[in-house]
Design a protein around this motif. Structure first.
Motif, PDB file in Angstrom:
ATOM      1  N   LEU A  56       0.819  -1.208   0.000  1.00 25.27           N
ATOM      2  CA  LEU A  56       0.000   0.000   0.000  1.00 25.27           C
ATOM      3  C   LEU A  56       0.859   1.268   0.000  1.00 25.27           C
ATOM      4  O   LEU A  56       0.414   2.326   0.461  1.00 25.27           O
ATOM      5  CB  LEU A  56      -0.927   0.002   1.220  1.00 25.27           C
ATOM      6  CG  LEU A  56      -1.873  -1.201   1.332  1.00 25.27           C
ATOM      7  CD1 LEU A  56      -2.631  -1.142   2.651  1.00 25.27           C
ATOM      8  CD2 LEU A  56      -2.818  -1.261   0.158  1.00 25.27           C
ATOM      9  N   ASP A  57       2.089   1.171  -0.511  1.00 22.65           N
ATOM     10  CA  ASP A  57       2.970   2.337  -0.565  1.00 22.65           C
ATOM     11  C   ASP A  57       2.297   3.469  -1.331  1.00 22.65           C
ATOM     12  O   ASP A  57       1.626   3.243  -2.338  1.00 22.65           O
ATOM     13  CB  ASP A  57       4.284   2.001  -1.257  1.00 22.65           C
ATOM     14  CG  ASP A  57       5.148   1.053  -0.458  1.00 22.65           C
ATOM     15  OD1 ASP A  57       4.781   0.722   0.685  1.00 22.65           O
ATOM     16  OD2 ASP A  57       6.207   0.645  -0.974  1.00 22.65           O
ATOM     17  N   THR A  58       2.499   4.695  -0.855  1.00 25.16           N
ATOM     18  CA  THR A  58       1.912   5.869  -1.490  1.00 25.16           C
ATOM     19  C   THR A  58       2.992   6.922  -1.672  1.00 25.16           C
ATOM     20  O   THR A  58       3.590   7.375  -0.698  1.00 25.16           O
ATOM     21  CB  THR A  58       0.787   6.457  -0.610  1.00 25.16           C
ATOM     22  OG1 THR A  58      -0.182   5.446  -0.357  1.00 25.16           O
ATOM     23  CG2 THR A  58       0.128   7.637  -1.273  1.00 25.16           C
ATOM     24  N   GLU A  59       3.258   7.308  -2.929  1.00 16.51           N
ATOM     25  CA  GLU A  59       4.173   8.417  -3.165  1.00 16.51           C
ATOM     26  C   GLU A  59       3.385   9.705  -2.985  1.00 16.51           C
ATOM     27  O   GLU A  59       2.285   9.851  -3.528  1.00 16.51           O
ATOM     28  CB  GLU A  59       4.775   8.365  -4.565  1.00 16.51           C
ATOM     29  CG  GLU A  59       5.799   9.459  -4.773  1.00 16.51           C
ATOM     30  CD  GLU A  59       6.565   9.340  -6.076  1.00 16.51           C
ATOM     31  OE1 GLU A  59       7.557  10.047  -6.219  1.00 16.51           O
ATOM     32  OE2 GLU A  59       6.160   8.548  -6.943  1.00 16.51           O
ATOM     33  N   VAL A  60       3.925  10.619  -2.202  1.00 17.85           N
ATOM     34  CA  VAL A  60       3.229  11.875  -1.922  1.00 17.85           C
ATOM     35  C   VAL A  60       4.033  13.040  -2.473  1.00 17.85           C
ATOM     36  O   VAL A  60       5.254  12.961  -2.622  1.00 17.85           O
ATOM     37  CB  VAL A  60       2.947  12.038  -0.406  1.00 17.85           C
ATOM     38  CG1 VAL A  60       1.918  11.022   0.052  1.00 17.85           C
ATOM     39  CG2 VAL A  60       4.214  11.902   0.413  1.00 17.85           C
ATOM     40  N   TRP A  61       3.334  14.122  -2.763  1.00  9.40           N
ATOM     41  CA  TRP A  61       3.919  15.262  -3.461  1.00  9.40           C
ATOM     42  C   TRP A  61       3.728  16.550  -2.670  1.00  9.40           C
ATOM     43  O   TRP A  61       2.746  16.711  -1.962  1.00  9.40           O
ATOM     44  CB  TRP A  61       3.258  15.397  -4.834  1.00  9.40           C
ATOM     45  CG  TRP A  61       3.496  14.189  -5.665  1.00  9.40           C
ATOM     46  CD1 TRP A  61       2.774  13.032  -5.663  1.00  9.40           C
ATOM     47  CD2 TRP A  61       4.558  13.989  -6.583  1.00  9.40           C
ATOM     48  NE1 TRP A  61       3.321  12.132  -6.538  1.00  9.40           N
ATOM     49  CE2 TRP A  61       4.418  12.691  -7.122  1.00  9.40           C
ATOM     50  CE3 TRP A  61       5.622  14.781  -7.018  1.00  9.40           C
ATOM     51  CZ2 TRP A  61       5.293  12.171  -8.062  1.00  9.40           C
ATOM     52  CZ3 TRP A  61       6.487  14.264  -7.959  1.00  9.40           C
ATOM     53  CH2 TRP A  61       6.323  12.984  -8.471  1.00  9.40           C
ATOM     54  N   ALA A  62       4.691  17.459  -2.826  1.00 10.99           N
ATOM     55  CA  ALA A  62       4.607  18.783  -2.211  1.00 10.99           C
ATOM     56  C   ALA A  62       4.591  19.831  -3.315  1.00 10.99           C
ATOM     57  O   ALA A  62       5.268  19.679  -4.335  1.00 10.99           O
ATOM     58  CB  ALA A  62       5.788  19.032  -1.287  1.00 10.99           C
ATOM     59  N   GLY A  63       3.830  20.865  -3.108  1.00 12.09           N
ATOM     60  CA  GLY A  63       3.762  21.958  -4.074  1.00 12.09           C
ATOM     61  C   GLY A  63       4.854  22.970  -3.808  1.00 12.09           C
ATOM     62  O   GLY A  63       5.551  22.921  -2.789  1.00 12.09           O
ATOM     63  N   PRO A  64       5.020  23.924  -4.726  1.00 10.14           N
ATOM     64  CA  PRO A  64       6.023  24.971  -4.544  1.00 10.14           C
ATOM     65  C   PRO A  64       5.802  25.774  -3.264  1.00 10.14           C
ATOM     66  O   PRO A  64       6.737  26.305  -2.700  1.00 10.14           O
ATOM     67  CB  PRO A  64       5.875  25.857  -5.781  1.00 10.14           C
ATOM     68  CG  PRO A  64       4.898  25.208  -6.667  1.00 10.14           C
ATOM     69  CD  PRO A  64       4.274  24.066  -5.951  1.00 10.14           C
ATOM     70  N   CYS A  65       4.549  25.804  -2.796  1.00 10.68           N
ATOM     71  CA  CYS A  65       4.226  26.542  -1.579  1.00 10.68           C
ATOM     72  C   CYS A  65       4.917  25.947  -0.340  1.00 10.68           C
ATOM     73  O   CYS A  65       5.162  26.657   0.634  1.00 10.68           O
ATOM     74  CB  CYS A  65       2.715  26.521  -1.360  1.00 10.68           C
ATOM     75  SG  CYS A  65       1.989  24.869  -1.469  1.00 10.68           S
ATOM     76  N   CYS A  66       5.249  24.687  -0.368  1.00  9.78           N
ATOM     77  CA  CYS A  66       5.788  24.015   0.812  1.00  9.78           C
ATOM     78  C   CYS A  66       7.147  23.348   0.609  1.00  9.78           C
ATOM     79  O   CYS A  66       7.682  22.774   1.549  1.00  9.78           O
ATOM     80  CB  CYS A  66       4.796  22.939   1.287  1.00  9.78           C
ATOM     81  SG  CYS A  66       3.210  23.621   1.802  1.00  9.78           S
ATOM     82  N   THR A  67       7.718  23.427  -0.561  1.00 10.56           N
ATOM     83  CA  THR A  67       8.979  22.714  -0.796  1.00 10.56           C
ATOM     84  C   THR A  67      10.165  23.358  -0.105  1.00 10.56           C
ATOM     85  O   THR A  67      11.108  22.666   0.247  1.00 10.56           O
ATOM     86  CB  THR A  67       9.281  22.587  -2.304  1.00 10.56           C
ATOM     87  OG1 THR A  67       9.259  23.878  -2.893  1.00 10.56           O
ATOM     88  CG2 THR A  67       8.289  21.675  -2.980  1.00 10.56           C
ATOM     89  N   ASN A  68      10.137  24.646   0.117  1.00 12.52           N
ATOM     90  CA  ASN A  68      11.266  25.320   0.761  1.00 12.52           C
ATOM     91  C   ASN A  68      11.074  25.524   2.237  1.00 12.52           C
ATOM     92  O   ASN A  68      11.926  26.078   2.913  1.00 12.52           O
ATOM     93  CB  ASN A  68      11.517  26.685   0.092  1.00 12.52           C
ATOM     94  CG  ASN A  68      11.968  26.516  -1.337  1.00 12.52           C
ATOM     95  OD1 ASN A  68      12.634  25.544  -1.663  1.00 12.52           O
ATOM     96  ND2 ASN A  68      11.583  27.435  -2.186  1.00 12.52           N
ATOM     97  N   THR A  69       9.943  25.091   2.771  1.00 15.52           N
ATOM     98  CA  THR A  69       9.657  25.246   4.202  1.00 15.52           C
ATOM     99  C   THR A  69      10.208  24.061   4.969  1.00 15.52           C
ATOM    100  O   THR A  69       9.980  22.923   4.595  1.00 15.52           O
ATOM    101  CB  THR A  69       8.141  25.323   4.429  1.00 15.52           C
ATOM    102  OG1 THR A  69       7.608  26.354   3.610  1.00 15.52           O
ATOM    103  CG2 THR A  69       7.824  25.603   5.871  1.00 15.52           C
TER     104      THR A  69
END
Length: 71
Positions: A56-69
């Motif tokens: 049940l592995d899930t690849e998750v993604w971050a948007g530009p809004c949160c990548t540098n935080t």
């Protein structure tokens, strides 16, 4: 569902699979702020999970809004 076995390569803590919204688990929303992803998304890691023999592995993604935080 059990807790994830491990979380791979994430600088910030990732939620458990049961805490994900549908959009987050399908890669349509930022894993951190739940905003819909339109462009500039980067992989935030893989939430590893199993249920018996089922992966049940899930690849998750971050948007530009949160990548540098960082937290």
């Amino acid at each position: 569902m059990r807790a994830p076995d491990e979380v791979a390569d994430s600088p910030r803590p990732l939620p458990t699979p049961s805490e994900l919204t549908w959009d987050q688990s399908m890669g349509r929303a930022c894993i951190y702020c739940q905003r819909l992803l339109t462009r500039g998304a980067v992989s935030a890691g893989i939430i590893r999970d199993r249920l018996g023999v089922h992966n049940l592995d899930t690849e998750v993604w971050a948007g530009p809004c949160c990548t540098n935080t960082t937290h």
